[in-house]
Design a protein around this motif. Structure first.
Motif, PDB file in Angstrom:
ATOM      1  N   ALA A  55      20.945  38.429  46.934  1.00  0.00           N
ATOM      2  CA  ALA A  55      20.544  38.745  48.449  1.00  0.00           C
ATOM      3  C   ALA A  55      21.244  37.831  49.188  1.00  0.00           C
ATOM      4  CB  ALA A  55      19.098  38.526  48.347  1.00  0.00           C
ATOM      5  N   ASP A  82      20.582  36.830  52.084  1.00  0.00           N
ATOM      6  CA  ASP A  82      19.673  35.683  52.864  1.00  0.00           C
ATOM      7  C   ASP A  82      20.031  35.868  54.292  1.00  0.00           C
ATOM      8  OD1 ASP A  82      17.927  34.646  51.413  1.00  0.00           O
ATOM      9  OD2 ASP A  82      19.210  33.077  50.521  1.00  0.00           O
ATOM     10  N   GLU A  83      20.675  36.691  54.774  1.00  0.00           N
ATOM     11  CA  GLU A  83      21.052  36.790  56.197  1.00  0.00           C
ATOM     12  C   GLU A  83      20.721  38.000  57.110  1.00  0.00           C
ATOM     13  OE1 GLU A  83      25.380  35.682  56.460  1.00  0.00           O
ATOM     14  OE2 GLU A  83      24.870  33.864  55.703  1.00  0.00           O
ATOM     15  N   ARG A  91      20.511  44.655  52.584  1.00  0.00           N
ATOM     16  CA  ARG A  91      21.201  45.294  53.293  1.00  0.00           C
ATOM     17  C   ARG A  91      22.884  45.051  53.228  1.00  0.00           C
ATOM     18  NH1 ARG A  91      17.950  45.960  58.900  1.00  0.00           N
ATOM     19  NH2 ARG A  91      15.986  46.824  58.019  1.00  0.00           N
TER      20      ARG A  91
HETATM   21 ZN   LIG Z   1      20.288  40.528  52.784  1.00  0.00          ZN
END
Ligand SMILES: [Zn+2]
Length: 362
Positions: free
Chosen positions: A75, A77-78, A52
């Motif tokens: 990406a 990763d959070e 996102r």
């Molecule tokens: Zn993400």
């Protein structure tokens, strides 16, 4: 991106390029040995497609510096999407799973996987995939379907998949993985962009095992060197039972090269034949081969740093002192012959006796 995955830097580069240009074809075929990271890379790609916080490659302006370029591709990763896709373990089928011919969904509504059950991917799962692939994404930007060990599709399943591969919707990506690409229908191979994975250098596996898995140095070194470039194999190996197997095979080699003790050899053949299945039987042969190669390498005067079993230097040196190249080559080819014979149903007890007796005569 991919920064926490080890090895295959070239694959990382091509996948990054793919994401940067936005020219991702519908379908990718990841090829390479078991355990080199094909599935993890596929999940990482699924994360990048759906993150996102990621700016799509196309939206970048030309003058962005390489660093910021990288950042837009990552990406994060959070976000919740990255986290849920990252948690997708796709555990192997358990006894109680009621339907093994269906897609396995991740915690993300657009990411799913098909995998073989009892060595076959059957047609119902490909039909389900076909219909799911035609939906627009539910919550992310892209639907991603991973087909693990795609070479296990039976003909019907492969033909069903072909339909999806011919015209995948632009918002759907298929990622097939296989360690045996030649077993796939040529029509499937030709409809995918092929990404080749290489074995991971043993230094990188060693570092990972010691730093990230907190393994004792000696264990990490040994596993990395016996893994033949597969982190998956290294992680799946139980070091204690590996050492036991190796001890047994070292006794075989010592009897063959030094003592000529036939009783010992026949007893070892019996132990070898008692292996619980063909896989563990072949693993024993792997160990024996690696010991022979090490002794041969010492006999040829190669540096001891190259040994797989460097912690067994002393016994290997004694064996090497008596070992000719002719003998080593003959041993290795006899083991290979036995492996070929394992393809047909053969009595392992008789075959093991025959192997050791004929090796003793080499
Ligand atoms: Zn993400």
């Amino acid at each position: 991106m991919f920064s926490h995955l080890i090895g295959n830097d070239e694959v990382k580069d091509s996948l990054r390029r793919l994401l940067a240009t936005g020219r991702t074809t519908g379908s990718l075929l990841f090829t390479g040995e078991q355990g080199v990271g094909k599935k993890l890379f596929a999940l990482e790609l699924a994360k990048a497609f759906n993150c996102r916080n990621r700016t799509v490659g196309n939206n970048r302006t030309k003058d962005q510096s390489p660093k910021s370029k990288d950042q837009t591709l990552d990406a994060c990763d959070e976000c919740s999407s990255c986290k849920r896709i990252g948690r997708s373990a796709f555990a192997p089928f358990g006894k109680d799973d009621d339907d093994k011919s269906r897609l396995i969904w991740s915690e993300h509504m657009d990411v799913a996987m098909a995998r073989p059950y009892k060595n076959i991917i059957r047609v119902p799962v490909m039909r389900e995939l076909e219909s799911e692939a035609n939906f627009r994404p539910f919550e992310g930007a892209t639907r991603v379907f991973i087909i693990e060990d795609a070479d296990y599709m039976n003909d019907q399943a492969a033909n069903a998949l072909l339909k999806t591969l011919e015209e995948p919707p632009p918002t759907t990506h298929l990622i097939l993985t296989t360690s045996n690409p030649m077993a796939l229908l040529p029509t499937i191979r030709s409809r995918c962009q092929v990404i080749r994975f290489a074995p991971i250098p043993h230094e990188q596996i060693e570092k990972f095992l010691i730093d990230k898995e907190a393994m004792p140095t000696a264990d990490g070194k040994l596993l990395a060197r016996t893994s033949r470039g597969s982190l998956g194999r290294a992680l799946a190996t139980d070091i204690e039972s590996y050492r036991e197997r190796r001890e047994a095979m070292l006794a075989v080699l010592t009897a063959l090269a030094l003592t000529g003790d036939r009783t010992r050899l026949l007893r070892s053949a019996e132990d070898l034949a008692a292996a619980k299945d063909r896989d563990s039987y072949e693993q024993q042969l792997d160990v024996l081969e690696s010991l022979i190669r090490d002794a041969w390498s010492l006999a040829l005067g190669r540096p001891k740093e190259m040994l797989v079993n460097s912690d067994l230097l002393k016994p290997l040196q004694s064996i090497a002192a008596e070992l000719t190249s002719k003998k080593a080559m003959s041993w290795l080819s006899q083991i290979e012959e036995l492996r070929g014979a394992l393809e047909v149903n053969l009595n392992r007890r008789i075959a093991s006796d025959a192997l050791f007796v004929s090796m003793a005569m080499a």
